[in-house]
Scaffold this active site. Sequence first.
Site, mmCIF file in Angstrom:
data_model
loop_
_atom_site.group_PDB
_atom_site.id
_atom_site.type_symbol
_atom_site.label_atom_id
_atom_site.label_comp_id
_atom_site.label_asym_id
_atom_site.label_seq_id
_atom_site.Cartn_x
_atom_site.Cartn_y
_atom_site.Cartn_z
ATOM 1 N N GLU A 39 0.558 -0.915 -0.682
ATOM 2 C CA GLU A 39 -0.349 -0.183 0.283
ATOM 3 C C GLU A 39 0.699 1.398 -0.290
ATOM 4 O O GLU A 39 1.438 1.103 0.796
ATOM 5 C CB GLU A 39 -1.008 -0.102 1.026
ATOM 6 C CG GLU A 39 -1.883 1.525 1.703
ATOM 7 C CD GLU A 39 -3.180 1.836 0.284
ATOM 8 O OE1 GLU A 39 -3.652 1.370 -0.527
ATOM 9 O OE2 GLU A 39 -2.434 2.672 0.124
ATOM 10 N N ALA A 118 3.943 0.063 -6.019
ATOM 11 C CA ALA A 118 4.549 -1.273 -6.444
ATOM 12 C C ALA A 118 3.972 -0.659 -8.445
ATOM 13 O O ALA A 118 3.463 0.076 -8.562
ATOM 14 C CB ALA A 118 3.350 -2.314 -6.607
ATOM 15 N N GLY A 186 -22.038 18.780 -10.560
ATOM 16 C CA GLY A 186 -22.367 16.883 -10.478
ATOM 17 C C GLY A 186 -23.684 16.657 -9.568
ATOM 18 O O GLY A 186 -23.255 16.676 -8.732
ATOM 19 N N ILE A 190 -22.992 10.901 -5.336
ATOM 20 C CA ILE A 190 -21.123 11.741 -4.451
ATOM 21 C C ILE A 190 -21.894 13.113 -4.245
ATOM 22 O O ILE A 190 -21.590 13.851 -3.111
ATOM 23 C CB ILE A 190 -19.543 11.424 -4.337
ATOM 24 C CG1 ILE A 190 -19.415 10.247 -4.617
ATOM 25 C CG2 ILE A 190 -19.137 12.121 -3.544
ATOM 26 C CD1 ILE A 190 -17.984 9.194 -4.762
ATOM 27 N N GLU A 209 -25.578 20.157 -12.660
ATOM 28 C CA GLU A 209 -25.950 18.995 -13.820
ATOM 29 C C GLU A 209 -25.879 19.254 -14.783
ATOM 30 O O GLU A 209 -26.636 19.888 -15.401
ATOM 31 C CB GLU A 209 -26.229 18.734 -13.047
ATOM 32 C CG GLU A 209 -27.143 16.852 -13.229
ATOM 33 C CD GLU A 209 -25.864 16.184 -14.035
ATOM 34 O OE1 GLU A 209 -24.903 15.276 -12.423
ATOM 35 O OE2 GLU A 209 -25.249 15.535 -14.718
ATOM 36 N N GLY A 294 -17.143 11.937 -11.297
ATOM 37 C CA GLY A 294 -16.769 10.781 -11.554
ATOM 38 C C GLY A 294 -15.775 10.251 -10.549
ATOM 39 O O GLY A 294 -15.135 11.129 -10.243
ATOM 40 N N HIS A 467 -43.190 -6.056 15.526
ATOM 41 C CA HIS A 467 -43.911 -4.518 15.282
ATOM 42 C C HIS A 467 -43.668 -3.875 16.279
ATOM 43 O O HIS A 467 -43.440 -3.762 17.703
ATOM 44 C CB HIS A 467 -45.421 -4.717 15.203
ATOM 45 C CG HIS A 467 -45.708 -3.907 15.295
ATOM 46 N ND1 HIS A 467 -46.008 -2.281 14.184
ATOM 47 C CD2 HIS A 467 -46.557 -3.085 16.667
ATOM 48 C CE1 HIS A 467 -47.353 -1.776 14.679
ATOM 49 N NE2 HIS A 467 -47.429 -2.439 15.901
HETATM 50 C C1 LIG Z 1 -16.892 11.034 -0.708
HETATM 51 C C2 LIG Z 1 -17.261 9.103 -1.191
HETATM 52 C C3 LIG Z 1 -18.054 8.253 -1.088
HETATM 53 C C4 LIG Z 1 -18.185 6.893 -0.955
HETATM 54 N N1 LIG Z 1 -19.076 6.486 -0.671
HETATM 55 C C5 LIG Z 1 -18.872 4.941 -0.469
HETATM 56 C C6 LIG Z 1 -20.436 4.122 0.289
HETATM 57 O O1 LIG Z 1 -20.838 4.872 0.632
HETATM 58 N N2 LIG Z 1 -20.381 2.907 -0.089
HETATM 59 C C7 LIG Z 1 -19.792 2.462 -1.295
HETATM 60 O O2 LIG Z 1 -20.139 1.313 -1.371
HETATM 61 N N3 LIG Z 1 -18.691 2.712 -1.792
HETATM 62 C C8 LIG Z 1 -18.553 4.271 -1.745
HETATM 63 N N4 LIG Z 1 -17.369 5.051 -2.084
HETATM 64 C C9 LIG Z 1 -17.245 4.247 -3.270
HETATM 65 C C10 LIG Z 1 -15.789 3.991 -2.982
HETATM 66 O O3 LIG Z 1 -14.962 4.113 -1.917
HETATM 67 C C11 LIG Z 1 -14.894 2.977 -3.873
HETATM 68 O O4 LIG Z 1 -15.359 2.111 -4.269
HETATM 69 C C12 LIG Z 1 -13.919 1.894 -2.690
HETATM 70 O O5 LIG Z 1 -13.203 2.313 -2.163
HETATM 71 C C13 LIG Z 1 -13.009 0.311 -3.617
HETATM 72 O O6 LIG Z 1 -11.939 -0.045 -3.187
HETATM 73 P P1 LIG Z 1 -11.348 -0.143 -4.344
HETATM 74 O O7 LIG Z 1 -10.506 -1.166 -2.181
HETATM 75 O O8 LIG Z 1 -10.888 -0.895 -5.245
HETATM 76 O O9 LIG Z 1 -10.030 0.965 -4.176
HETATM 77 P P2 LIG Z 1 -9.493 1.997 -2.878
HETATM 78 O O10 LIG Z 1 -10.284 2.249 -1.852
HETATM 79 O O11 LIG Z 1 -9.537 2.936 -3.750
HETATM 80 O O12 LIG Z 1 -8.203 1.708 -2.682
HETATM 81 C C14 LIG Z 1 -7.706 1.482 -4.022
HETATM 82 C C15 LIG Z 1 -5.977 1.211 -2.925
HETATM 83 O O13 LIG Z 1 -4.247 1.358 -3.628
HETATM 84 C C16 LIG Z 1 -3.249 2.320 -3.218
HETATM 85 N N5 LIG Z 1 -2.451 2.016 -4.410
HETATM 86 C C17 LIG Z 1 -3.020 2.706 -5.489
HETATM 87 N N6 LIG Z 1 -1.648 2.372 -6.468
HETATM 88 C C18 LIG Z 1 -0.462 1.650 -5.573
HETATM 89 C C19 LIG Z 1 0.627 1.077 -5.772
HETATM 90 N N7 LIG Z 1 1.192 1.428 -7.379
HETATM 91 N N8 LIG Z 1 1.411 0.440 -5.509
HETATM 92 C C20 LIG Z 1 0.363 0.251 -3.780
HETATM 93 N N9 LIG Z 1 -0.628 1.003 -3.532
HETATM 94 C C21 LIG Z 1 -1.016 1.654 -4.274
HETATM 95 C C22 LIG Z 1 -3.741 3.005 -3.099
HETATM 96 O O14 LIG Z 1 -3.954 3.918 -2.276
HETATM 97 C C23 LIG Z 1 -5.200 3.454 -2.688
HETATM 98 O O15 LIG Z 1 -5.506 2.911 -0.398
HETATM 99 C C24 LIG Z 1 -17.892 6.598 -2.275
HETATM 100 C C25 LIG Z 1 -16.378 7.415 -2.343
HETATM 101 C C26 LIG Z 1 -16.292 8.699 -2.269
HETATM 102 C C27 LIG Z 1 -15.092 8.908 -2.828
#
Ligand SMILES: Cc1cc2nc3c(=O)[nH]c(=O)nc-3n(C[C@H](O)[C@H](O)[C@H](O)COP(=O)(O)OP(=O)(O)OC[C@H]3O[C@@H](n4cnc5c(N)ncnc54)[C@H](O)[C@@H]3O)c2cc1C
Length: 491
Positions: A39, A118, A186, A190, A209, A294, A467
Site C-alpha cells: 500500500e 508498486a 455533478g 457523491i 448538472e 465521477g 412490530h
Molecule cells: C466520497 C465517497 C463516498 C463513497 N461512498 C461509498 C459508499 O457509501 N458505499 C460504497 O460502497 N462505496 C462508496 N464509495 C466508493 C468506494 O470508496 C470505492 O468503491 C472503494 O474504495 C473501492 O475500493 P478499492 O479497494 O477498489 O480501491 P480504493 O479504496 O481506492 O483503494 C485502492 C488503494 O490502492 C492504493 N494504491 C494505488 N496504486 C498503488 C500502487 N501502485 N502501489 C501501492 N498501492 C497503490 C491506494 O493508495 C489505495 O489505498 C465512495 C467513494 C467516495 C469518493
Amino acid sequence: MVVGDVTTGTDVLVIGAGPAGYVAAIRAGQLDLDVTLVEKEAYGGTCLNHGCIPSKALITATDVAHDARNAEQMGIHADPAIDLAGMVSWKDDVVDQLTGGVEKLCKANGVNLMEGTATFADENTVRISHDGEGQGSETLEFEHAIVATGSRPIEIPNFSYGDEPILNSRQALSLDSVPDSLVVVGAGYIGMELASVFAKLGTDVTVVEMLDEILPGYDNDLKRPVKQHAKDLGIEFEFGYTAAEWHEREDGDGVRVIAEPAAAVAADGGAAAEETEEADSLDLDAEKVLVAVGRQPVSDTLDLAEAGVETNDKGFIETDSRARTNVDHIFAVGDVAGEPMLAHKGSMEGEVAAEVIAGEPSAIDYQAMPAVVFTAPEIATVGMSETDAEDTGFDTVIGKFPFRASGRALTTGESDGFVKIVAEEDEGYVLGASIVGPEASELVGELSLAIELGATLEDVASTIHAHPTLSESVMEAAENALGHAIHTLNR
Ligand SMILES: Cc1cc2nc3c(=O)[nH]c(=O)nc-3n(C[C@H](O)[C@H](O)[C@H](O)COP(=O)(O)OP(=O)(O)OC[C@H]3O[C@@H](n4cnc5c(N)ncnc54)[C@H](O)[C@@H]3O)c2cc1C
C-alpha cells in the site's frame, strides 16, 4: 531506514489496501497462502480514509444537528451550534479506529504488509518504490498478483484540484471551516450526498448538472423525494449546464463559476430540456467549488504493459467471472476492475480472487448486490428493476408499500418513500427491489438475502416481522404483490 535493491518473493501479491485489496489479502491469509499486501498511502484505501466512512460520519453528524433543529413537531426546540473542528476530529477518530483495525486484521491473518508504490517490471515481478529521500526501492517476485489500486476523482477542464477554491470529494471531507457558499458540479451520488452535508451545515449550495435530473440511472419515483428534500434544505439546481471555467471575484470574495448550457443529452438518453439548449451561460458566485463528476480507474501508474495486462478504452482492467485479467495469474478487483465502483463489490471480488488462487471453485455473482445512495431519504436498490426484468423476458408482478402507512416510519418522523418489490409472476421469485425512505440502506439487506436464497414473495410475506419496525414494510410490499397486504390497499 534505507532500503536497497533487495529481491524477495511471495505467492500472492496484492497491490492496494482498499476494501478490495485488504479483503483479498485477509482471505488469502485465511487460506494459508503466503501473501504480501503493498500500500502506498493508507490502509483502508479511499473507502475508509476519504470515501464511504468519512462521508457517512459527516452525514450522520449533520443529520443530528438538522434533526434537532427541526424537531418542533415532537415538542423539541433546539438550536445546536456546530463545531466543525470537533465534528471532523470525531470523523477522523472513526477512520483511525477502522484503519487500525484493518492493519491488525491483516497481521493476525499472516499478511505481510509493505509500504510503497508498486509498478510491474514483468509478469512475475514488481518494483516497490519507497517515498522519501534515500528510501530507494526493492524488487518483489510473485506467483500470483491481485491488482486493487482503486480509482481517483476525474478532473474537468479548467478546474484543477491543485487550485485552492476547487475541491474534490476527499478535500471537501477535510475542510477546517464551513464555506458560506458552494457550487457542486455533478448530481451523482457523491455530489448529492455532500451537497446535503454542506446544506445542513448552513452553506448555500448550488448543484450544476449537465443532465436534466439528479442521480442518473435511478428511477424517477426513487429520485423524487430526494430532490424534494434537497430543495427543502435550500439546495438550488441548475440542470442542463456544465461548469466551463472559474475566476477569482474582483472584490476578493470567493470565485465566480461560469456554467455553459450543456450539449443536449438527457439523463434518460433523450433530448435535454429544450429551454437549456438556447439558454445563456450562468454566473454562479461561491466560496468553494466541489467537483464530483465521477471517478476513473488507477491503472495508468502501474506499468501494466510490462506484465502484459490489458485495459479497456476507459482504463478499467477487464476480468472474467473469476476476477482474472487477460494474464492468467494476474487478477484485478474493485474500482480498477470496473463499474459499479462500490466498496462491497470490490470486497466480494477480492474474496473470489483469493479463493480462485487457492484452487477453490469461486465465481463472482452480482445478482444480489445492492447499491445505496446515502441521501435524505436514502435510496437502495438490488437485483432487477421492473424494466430490467421485463427486458429479460420475465412476466412480473410488483408489490409496493408506502412508508406513510408504516407505524414505525411515522414514529421516526420520516415517512417519505416506499418499498417496491419486483417478482416473477408464476412462482413469485423475488427478482429485485428498490427502496427510498428511512433506513433503506439497512432494509435492502433483507431483499438481497431473499434474492440470494431464491426466496419467493410467499417466503417474505410469511416471515413474521417484529412490530413496530420499518422491516414490516418489506413484508407488506411482498403481501401487496400477492394481493393481500393488510395495511395498504391491494392492487
Ligand atoms: C466520497 C465517497 C463516498 C463513497 N461512498 C461509498 C459508499 O457509501 N458505499 C460504497 O460502497 N462505496 C462508496 N464509495 C466508493 C468506494 O470508496 C470505492 O468503491 C472503494 O474504495 C473501492 O475500493 P478499492 O479497494 O477498489 O480501491 P480504493 O479504496 O481506492 O483503494 C485502492 C488503494 O490502492 C492504493 N494504491 C494505488 N496504486 C498503488 C500502487 N501502485 N502501489 C501501492 N498501492 C497503490 C491506494 O493508495 C489505495 O489505498 C465512495 C467513494 C467516495 C469518493
